[in-house]
Design an enzyme around this catalytic site. Structure first.
Site, PDB file in Angstrom:
ATOM      1  N   ARG A 121     -10.135  -2.525  -4.769  1.00 21.70           N
ATOM      2  CA  ARG A 121     -11.504  -2.998  -4.525  1.00 21.70           C
ATOM      3  C   ARG A 121     -12.408  -2.878  -5.751  1.00 21.70           C
ATOM      4  NH1 ARG A 121     -11.998  -1.074   1.836  1.00 21.70           N
ATOM      5  NH2 ARG A 121     -11.097  -3.001   2.660  1.00 21.70           N
TER       6      ARG A 121
ATOM      7  N   ARG B 157       0.832  -1.216   0.000  1.00 22.09           N
ATOM      8  CA  ARG B 157       0.000   0.000   0.000  1.00 22.09           C
ATOM      9  C   ARG B 157       0.869   1.269   0.000  1.00 22.09           C
ATOM     10  NH1 ARG B 157      -4.958  -0.656   3.924  1.00 22.09           N
ATOM     11  NH2 ARG B 157      -5.571   1.198   2.744  1.00 22.09           N
TER      12      ARG B 157
ATOM     13  N   GLN C 128      -6.442   9.149   7.148  1.00 21.69           N
ATOM     14  CA  GLN C 128      -5.187   8.589   7.663  1.00 21.69           C
ATOM     15  C   GLN C 128      -4.048   9.582   7.492  1.00 21.69           C
ATOM     16  OE1 GLN C 128      -4.765   4.764   5.761  1.00 21.69           O
ATOM     17  NE2 GLN C 128      -6.488   3.888   6.887  1.00 21.69           N
TER      18      GLN C 128
ATOM     19  N   ASP D 129     -15.327   3.181   2.519  1.00 15.48           N
ATOM     20  CA  ASP D 129     -15.202   1.744   2.777  1.00 15.48           C
ATOM     21  C   ASP D 129     -16.449   0.957   2.366  1.00 15.48           C
ATOM     22  OD1 ASP D 129     -12.642   2.085   3.763  1.00 15.48           O
ATOM     23  OD2 ASP D 129     -13.321   2.374   5.827  1.00 15.48           O
TER      24      ASP D 129
END
Ligand code: S3P
Length: 435
Positions: free
Chosen positions: A346, A124, A169, A315
């Site tokens: 995703r 990541r 984040q 998410d």
């Protein structure tokens, strides 16, 4: 532990009915231990999420010498105030939130550290935190912008940072480093990324102000300990909500859910899709609005999603894809390219797995187009060691014809321990079996 081992075996058709809570909010649970470690005194946390990702953050603060009393799986006492060098590298497993927030904290410590994680976490992107932390003077290095992160002590100074991506984040890593910097840290965000760090730091006495999209932190205030009950995670509730909307005859009530509006984009989108959802705010927990969500089976309509809603439900796109397949008309998602750098890509992974059940999906560079309703056929699909993929595919199995098997499903426990058991308690036909 072989994470690939568990599988979900799902049979469709049984309505979901009843009332349940969901496990504590993952974002808040990471922050509770990481900020609790910095507080000058004893923090009490109840309703803490004991899951793969958050346990990694907890072990990290313990490795940094912070004493933690574990009264039960979900109840902790954290004796914060002093971090000491860890004996080895800190292993954050699959936890992107854990490694990025901890990097901000460790950049400001008077001793070095190494932050690392699973193979998945090592893939990541970390440049998004390395760049602003280095602007602050941090001595932080990586292997081509990926974990492991090597951090050495350095004098930090506040910066004015325009975040290129709306990421909580990144915002949090910079704010946490800002606690140890000289001078003010100012961050402007391009969209309403979740604001749990700002709320928690303010509640702990930090000198932090928010005006529109700009957050200003002035260091210097001693952080006071927290005493909190972590509310339920809307991102976990999302799977139950979608399941109840899609399975005829369903009527469920979810209690104690965090309704922070930086997290509730999915509810807005589903309501626009004609979902029968009733939201009742019942109070505040840990500085976050909390409430009850009642969901009844609905005939959904397609919708368009883009702009500020994207970050407010970042998410939830894997499960939105499943809901969109059951909706009449076309659902178009744009500006969601961040999905490509989550635990997995995703957009690509959900498209590939849903196609195994016969779904027709157009994957675009920053989203997808789905026209429904589509009938899914049961099959064998894979969770890809990505909790939200595994749980989304289990919900797809609840509406596919026949028995669906989700391989590599133990990862659901990274955010929602007891996911299958919760579905079963609502009546669904789901089994966990060892491969
Ligand atoms: C999180 C922020 C989001 C989200 C992740 C949790 C957090 O990531 O996808 O699951 O707790 O701050 P980004 O900040 O990268 O968007």
């Amino acid at each position: 532990m072989d994470r690939a081992k568990d599988q979900f075996v799902v049979n469709p058709g049984v309505p979901l009915r009843g009332t349940t809570a969901v496990p504590g909010d993952k974002s808040l649970s990471h922050r509770a231990v990481l900020l609790g470690a910095l507080a000058a005194g004893v923090s009490q946390v109840r309703g803490w999420l004991a899951a793969g990702d958050t346990e990694a953050s907890l072990r990290a603060i313990q490795a940094l010498g912070v004493p933690v009393e574990r009264h039960s799986r979900n109840e902790l006492t954290i004796h914060g105030g002093k971090l000491s060098p860890a004996a080895g590298a800190l292993d954050l497993l699959n936890a992107g939130t854990g490694i990025r927030l901890l990097a901000g904290i460790m950049a400001g410590q008077p001793f070095g550290s190494v932050l690392d994680g699973s193979e998945q976490l090592r893939r990541r992107p970390m440049k998004r935190i390395l760049a602003p932390l280095q602007m602050m003077g941090a001595d932080i290095h990586s292997v081509e912008n990926h974990a492991p992160l090597m951090i050495r002590p350095a004098e930090l100074h506040g910066i004015q940072y325009d975040m290129p991506v709306a990421s909580a984040q990144v915002k949090s890593a910079v704010l946490l480093a800002g606690l140890f910097a000289k001078g003010a840290t100012t961050i402007t965000q391009p969209g309403p990324a979740r604001d749990h760090t700002e709320r928690m730091l303010s509640a702990m006495g930090a000198d932090l102000s928010v005006e529109g999209d700009t957050v200003v932190l002035n260091p210097g205030n001693v952080l006071q300990p927290v005493d909190m009950i972590v509310p339920g995670d809307i991102s976990s509730a999302a799977f139950l909500i979608a399941a109840a909307l899609l399975v005829p005859g369903s009527d469920i009530t979810l209690t104690g859910i965090n309704l922070n509006e930086t997290r509730t984009g999915l509810l807005d989108v589903l309501l626009a899709m004609n979902a029968d959802i009733t939201i009742t705010e019942t109070g505040l927990e840990a500085g976050e609005p909390v409430g009850t969500i009642r969901v009844r089976h609905s005939v959904l309509k397609g919708t368009d999603v883009g702009g500020d809603k994207v970050v407010r439900m970042i998410d939830e796109f894997p499960i939105l894809m499943v809901a969109a397949l059951g909706a009449e008309g076309t659902t178009i998602v744009r500006e969601a390219e961040e999905l490509r750098v989550k635990e997995t890509d995703r957009l690509a992974v959900m498209t590939a797995e849903l196609r195994k059940l016969g779904a027709e999906i157009t994957e675009t560079k920053d989203g997808f187009v789905i026209t429904g309703p589509q009938d899914l056929m049961a099959g064998v699909v894979d969770g890809h060691d990505d909790h939200r993929i595994a749980m989304s595919m289990a919900v797809a199995g609840l509406v596919a014809e026949g028995r669906t098997t989700v391989l590599d499903a133990r990862c659901a426990g990274d955010s929602f321990p007891g996911f299958a058991e919760t579905l079963v308690s609502l009546g669904a036909d789901v089994r966990v079996s060892e491969m």
